[in-house]
Scaffold this active site. Structure first.
Site, PDB file in Angstrom:
ATOM      1  N   ILE A  23      19.423   3.060  18.231  1.00  0.00           N
ATOM      2  CA  ILE A  23      20.173   1.811  18.350  1.00  0.00           C
ATOM      3  C   ILE A  23      19.389   0.783  19.145  1.00  0.00           C
ATOM      4  CG2 ILE A  23      22.235   0.755  19.372  1.00  0.00           C
ATOM      5  CD1 ILE A  23      23.726   3.372  18.788  1.00  0.00           C
ATOM      6  N   ASP A  42      12.142   1.865  28.417  1.00  0.00           N
ATOM      7  CA  ASP A  42      12.465   3.209  27.922  1.00  0.00           C
ATOM      8  C   ASP A  42      11.781   4.239  28.804  1.00  0.00           C
ATOM      9  OD1 ASP A  42      13.646   4.289  25.022  1.00  0.00           O
ATOM     10  OD2 ASP A  42      12.243   5.686  25.974  1.00  0.00           O
ATOM     11  N   TYR A 155      30.125  13.650  28.161  1.00  0.00           N
ATOM     12  CA  TYR A 155      29.723  12.434  27.445  1.00  0.00           C
ATOM     13  C   TYR A 155      30.915  11.498  27.305  1.00  0.00           C
ATOM     14  CZ  TYR A 155      28.007   9.440  23.665  1.00  0.00           C
ATOM     15  OH  TYR A 155      27.642   8.363  22.898  1.00  0.00           O
ATOM     16  N   VAL A 188      26.825   7.473  14.686  1.00  0.00           N
ATOM     17  CA  VAL A 188      25.674   6.681  14.249  1.00  0.00           C
ATOM     18  C   VAL A 188      24.573   7.617  13.771  1.00  0.00           C
ATOM     19  CG1 VAL A 188      24.055   4.850  14.879  1.00  0.00           C
ATOM     20  CG2 VAL A 188      26.285   4.988  16.021  1.00  0.00           C
ATOM     21  N   ALA A 194      21.958  14.446  15.583  1.00  0.00           N
ATOM     22  CA  ALA A 194      21.206  15.461  14.837  1.00  0.00           C
ATOM     23  C   ALA A 194      21.973  16.775  14.831  1.00  0.00           C
ATOM     24  CB  ALA A 194      19.834  15.667  15.471  1.00  0.00           C
TER      25      ALA A 194
END
Length: 279
Positions: A23, A42, A155, A188, A194
């Site tokens: 994203i 990052d 999360y 997403v 994954a």
């Protein structure tokens, strides 16, 4: 509160955390197409530099858990001579599994990156925006910041916190010229999902859909942005449904996908990379 004046994106300085993948990268590319000056931060500094080079932006290493690292990242914006117009707090991780089996280091990392990183970045960027009377902060949460998901308890907690923080801060700075939007994506198609079986009753979107929503938020500057937008209806409908039926729906949406049918082999590369960065 709705801020009526859109952020002018041409030549605007936009800082994006976790901008080297998924994203974040799609968002960086979208802002670059809008003519913005994009700054990517990052944890993978080399990947950030490569991603930035591909769009004519600036890329640097960033650990959102560290105030010093975040301050250094935002200093690169100041050094470029452009006041920060938009901060996109996007960095996040999503290890999956049963909460009772979750190591404390993973719990701490999820909260530090997904929640505390948003608070740190916002606290650093906000004073300058308030002084200029202009700016926009976009916090990437998740629809799991509104609804629960078995197998992703910490999360969910981290993303619930981002929603609450964003709405409270927006109210606190109302009328200042600075706005806060929180974006709630459904599943997403990125590395975070994954191994999770997508589709069916689970709404699924692409990183580019989130990126477009982030860029558009600089125009309308609304408080909450859902992707897809129709998912806001779910909360209203769920509030009128019997608990047993709601539990059944949630089971189909997440419990079975994360706890029962997760493809651990496909997901292993992501889990190993994330867990390797927090040990």
């Amino acid at each position: 509160m709705r801020t009526s004046n859109p952020i002018r994106l041409e030549d605007a300085a936009v800082a994006i955390t976790g901008g080297a993948r998924g994203i974040g990268l799609a968002t960086a590319q979208a802002f670059a197409r809008a003519g913005s000056r994009v700054f990517i931060g990052d944890l993978d500094a080399d990947l950030a530099a490569a991603a930035a080079a591909g769009i004519g932006g600036h890329g640097t290493g960033l650990d959102v858990r560290s105030r010093q690292s975040f301050a250094a990242f935002l200093d690169t914006v100041d050094a470029a001579g452009a006041p920060l117009a938009v901060l996109v707090n996007n960095a996040g991780i999503m290890p999956a599994g049963r909460f009772a089996d979750e190591d404390d280091t993973i719990t701490d990392a999820i909260l530090d990156i997904n929640t505390r990183g948003v608070l740190i970045g916002t606290k650093l960027a906000l004073p300058g925006m308030l002084a200029r009377g202009s700016g926009h902060i976009v916090n990437i949460s998740s629809y799991l910041g509104e609804v629960p998901a078995a197998g992703l308890a910490t999360y969910c907690a981290s993303k619930h916190a981002v929603v609450g923080f964003s709405e409270a801060l927006r109210d606190e700075i109302a009328g200042s010229g600075v706005s806060v939007s929180v974006v709630l994506p459904c599943a997403v198609r990125t590395e975070l999902t994954a191994g999770v079986k997508l589709g069916g009753v689970l709404p699924t979107v692409d990183p580019e859909d989130i990126a477009d929503a982030v860029v558009q938020s600089c125009g309308h500057r609304r408080a909450i942005v859902s992707v897809p937008g129709w998912m806001r209806v779910y909360e209203t409908v769920a509030a009128t449904m019997p608990d047993r039926l709601v539990a059944t729906v949630r089971g189909r949406l997440t419990r079975k996908r994360v706890l029962q049918t997760l493809d651990a082999v496909t997901r292993s590369a992501y889990e190993e990379r994330v867990r390797g960065t927090v040990r």
